[in-house]
Write a protein that holds these residues in place. Structure first.
Motif, PDB file in Angstrom:
ATOM      1  N   LYS A 246       2.371 -23.400 -34.936  1.00  0.00           N
ATOM      2  CA  LYS A 246       2.936 -22.062 -34.986  1.00  0.00           C
ATOM      3  C   LYS A 246       2.238 -21.267 -36.089  1.00  0.00           C
ATOM      4  O   LYS A 246       1.989 -21.790 -37.171  1.00  0.00           O
ATOM      5  CB  LYS A 246       4.442 -22.113 -35.270  1.00  0.00           C
ATOM      6  CG  LYS A 246       5.288 -22.643 -34.120  1.00  0.00           C
ATOM      7  CD  LYS A 246       5.398 -21.635 -32.999  1.00  0.00           C
ATOM      8  CE  LYS A 246       6.396 -22.112 -31.938  1.00  0.00           C
ATOM      9  NZ  LYS A 246       6.525 -21.136 -30.823  1.00  0.00           N
TER      10      LYS A 246
ATOM     11  N   ASP B 153       1.321 -23.762 -39.072  1.00  0.00           N
ATOM     12  CA  ASP B 153       1.981 -25.037 -39.355  1.00  0.00           C
ATOM     13  C   ASP B 153       2.080 -25.866 -38.088  1.00  0.00           C
ATOM     14  O   ASP B 153       2.340 -25.344 -37.003  1.00  0.00           O
ATOM     15  CB  ASP B 153       3.389 -24.801 -39.920  1.00  0.00           C
ATOM     16  CG  ASP B 153       3.368 -23.990 -41.204  1.00  0.00           C
ATOM     17  OD1 ASP B 153       2.548 -24.305 -42.083  1.00  0.00           O
ATOM     18  OD2 ASP B 153       4.163 -23.033 -41.319  1.00  0.00           O
TER      19      ASP B 153
ATOM     20  N   TRP C  84       4.150 -28.204 -35.965  1.00  0.00           N
ATOM     21  CA  TRP C  84       5.563 -28.510 -35.787  1.00  0.00           C
ATOM     22  C   TRP C  84       5.786 -29.848 -35.088  1.00  0.00           C
ATOM     23  O   TRP C  84       6.916 -30.228 -34.805  1.00  0.00           O
ATOM     24  CB  TRP C  84       6.250 -27.403 -34.999  1.00  0.00           C
ATOM     25  CG  TRP C  84       6.466 -26.147 -35.798  1.00  0.00           C
ATOM     26  CD1 TRP C  84       5.689 -25.682 -36.818  1.00  0.00           C
ATOM     27  CD2 TRP C  84       7.529 -25.203 -35.646  1.00  0.00           C
ATOM     28  NE1 TRP C  84       6.180 -24.504 -37.311  1.00  0.00           N
ATOM     29  CE2 TRP C  84       7.327 -24.176 -36.604  1.00  0.00           C
ATOM     30  CE3 TRP C  84       8.614 -25.104 -34.799  1.00  0.00           C
ATOM     31  CZ2 TRP C  84       8.174 -23.083 -36.731  1.00  0.00           C
ATOM     32  CZ3 TRP C  84       9.460 -24.002 -34.920  1.00  0.00           C
ATOM     33  CH2 TRP C  84       9.244 -23.015 -35.886  1.00  0.00           C
TER      34      TRP C  84
END
Length: 518
Positions: free
Chosen positions: A332, A341, A343
């Motif tokens: 994301k 990042d 996830w």
């Protein structure tokens, strides 16, 4: 004080916008940017300066360097325009090209529409071009490729089509160059970007566009997993042949240093071991048979297993712009951050469980396959027997490695948690059992043919023969024990230690009890 105004009519008309002393070029450009982006509708257009005075955009009595989001260097040149998440709409004015010293253009997370101005290509000092989360349409201008000092380019979450021009990004990381080059896309033809570090899709999920080291199987003539599979198969067969040569030389060396001769018992023992290694209740055992039909069934099963795994190979293909790929976007790139990042919840624990599963289910078959190749190198076997052993060993080893490889690349592509990697591995390992299922099916249809072809009846007969031989040996031992007992009894009688003659049946009874134990 800056006076950017005009008035009058005819020959008396005046226009201070053309007076760079009274109205600098950059100030005029900022005004046009403000008007084009509907500045009066912005969330904020006022900034409190160091003196505590509120300064609004277009304030004629304050320097434009004090306007909201505008940064200047010591010479008064605009070097930064930061209007992130400020409800900008309308268009990005072509006057952006007048900000010749601009280093940072950050208008992300707004509602700007229209085309990206090609004049941005004239901003030779530009380092950060942040246009993400807007509504820009059309193709990215080729002039962007002329920028030589870019360090960050974010074009994702727009409606850009076509192909992103080659853009040089200095000190590039995975988050430096992001665009909407992933799938699913809002368009039939996804955006193409050969130099992007991160590709995002319609759902605003992203993934690094460059292959991980784990996925780089680059060999000449193979550009994807499917092509690599054929090349790897030929390489593997070559490796197996080299192993055969090595085992052959070892066998020759042993024969030169020991006195041995070809014995039927050794050949029979090898045949029995090969059958048990491949699997007595497996279609692979047909590879050790003489029947051509049995070979066809075995080869057909192998082809079927490989074919059933092909969708997993295609799904694992690393491609952020291919609809056939099952690749999962686990990254994301938030609107309020310049970084992305991951996830995904898959960690080293999941991969450790994966390795344990592979070792538990596949390592034995791999070792047995190599052993069969070793047995095929024995000189005591005929050429046909060597060929059958070699093919059986290669097939068993190759299928085992193929299953492991497919499991690894597919899990790396789609597994996002530790539980998913286990579920995916078990599903793929199930295909490994197809050969036994087919054997059971054929055995149910024609058991006698299977017994004859696979040598299962001979194997059972050998077991029965072995059992009978053991019984005979036990009976011989029993007779020898009884003889020894009688001799001992006679010796005891002559020595006067033995029991009276009338009690001799007691010894016989004990002998009978001893025989019953056998």
């Amino acid at each position: 004080m800056f006076l950017c105004c005009w008035g009058g009519t005819g020959q008396d008309r005046f226009d201070l916008n053309k007076n760079q002393h009274m109205c600098p070029v950059e100030r005029s450009a900022l005004k046009r940017i403000y008007d084009a982006a509907k500045g009066r509708e912005w969330t904020e257009d006022t900034k409190v300066d160091s003196d505590g005075i509120a300064v609004a955009w277009l304030d004629e009595y304050k320097s434009h360097c004090k306007w909201l989001g505008v940064s200047c260097d010591t010479s008064g040149h605009v070097i930064g325009l930061n209007l992130m998440n400020n409800a900008l709409s309308g268009k990005l004015s072509e006057s952006i090209g007048k900000l010749a010293f601009l280093e940072v253009l950050d208008v992300r997370d707004n509602n700007l529409k229209g085309y990206i101005p090609s004049q941005i290509g004239s901003l030779s000092n530009l380092r950060d071009l942040l246009l993400s989360y807007n509504g820009f349409i059309g193709e990215a201008p080729g002039e962007l490729g002329e920028l030589q000092n870019l360090e960050r380019v974010h074009l994702h979450s727009n409606r850009i089509v076509g192909r992103i021009p080659p853009i040089k990004v200095l000190n590039a990381t995975e988050f430096s160059f992001i665009s909407d080059c992933g799938v699913p896309s809002a368009f039939n033809d996804p955006l193409q970007c050969d130099f992007c570090g991160m590709c995002c899709n319609l759902d605003e999920d992203c993934f690094p566009a460059k292959e991980k080291l784990f996925l780089r199987f680059k060999v000449r003539g193979a550009d994807n997993y499917s092509e690599f599979l054929w090349v790897a198969t030929l390489i593997f067969i070559g490796v197996c042949y080299l192993l055969w040569c090595l085992f052959y030389l070892i066998d020759r060396h042993k024969k030169c240093n020991t006195v041995s001769e070809r014995r039927v018992s050794s050949v029979v023992r090898d045949e029995k071991y090969a059958l048990e290694t491949v699997g007595i209740e497996s279609v692979y055992s047909f590879l050790l048979a003489e029947s051509k039909l049995a070979w066809l069934i075995a080869l057909g099963t192998i082809v079927l297993q490989v074919w059933m795994l092909v969708p997993f190979v295609q799904g694992a293909q690393f491609s952020v712009s291919d609809d056939l790929s099952d690749f999962i976007y686990t990254w994301k790139c938030p609107r309020d951050s310049l970084d992305c990042d991951d996830w995904g919840d898959l960690d080293s624990t999941g991969w450790a469980v994966f390795v344990l599963l592979m070792v538990a289910f596949l390592l034995k078959d791999l070792i047995n396959g190599i052993k069969m190749i070793a047995y095929s190198a024995k000189e005591r076997h005929t050429l046909r027997t060597k060929l059958r052993f070699f093919v059986g060993g290669v097939v068993l080893s190759m299928i085992t490695i193929y299953i492991f490889w497919v499991s690894a690349i597919y899990n790396h592509a789609i597994a996002t948690s530790n539980t998913e990697i286990i579920i995916n591995s078990v599903a793929i390992l199930f295909i490994m059992e197809i050969d036994e299922c087919f054997y059971a099916l054929i055995d149910g249809i024609n058991k006698s043919w299977v017994d004859r072809v696979s040598g299962r009846d001979e194997h059972e007969q050998e077991n029965d023969t072995e059992l009978e031989r053991l019984k005979l040996e036990v009976n011989e031992l029993k007779g020898q024990v009884l003889e020894q007992l009688l001799i001992i009894h006679q010796l005891l009688e002559h020595s006067g230690i033995a029991q009276p003659q009338g009690e001799a049946p007691h010894v016989k009874d004990n002998s009978n009890k001893l025989s019953e134990c056998y």
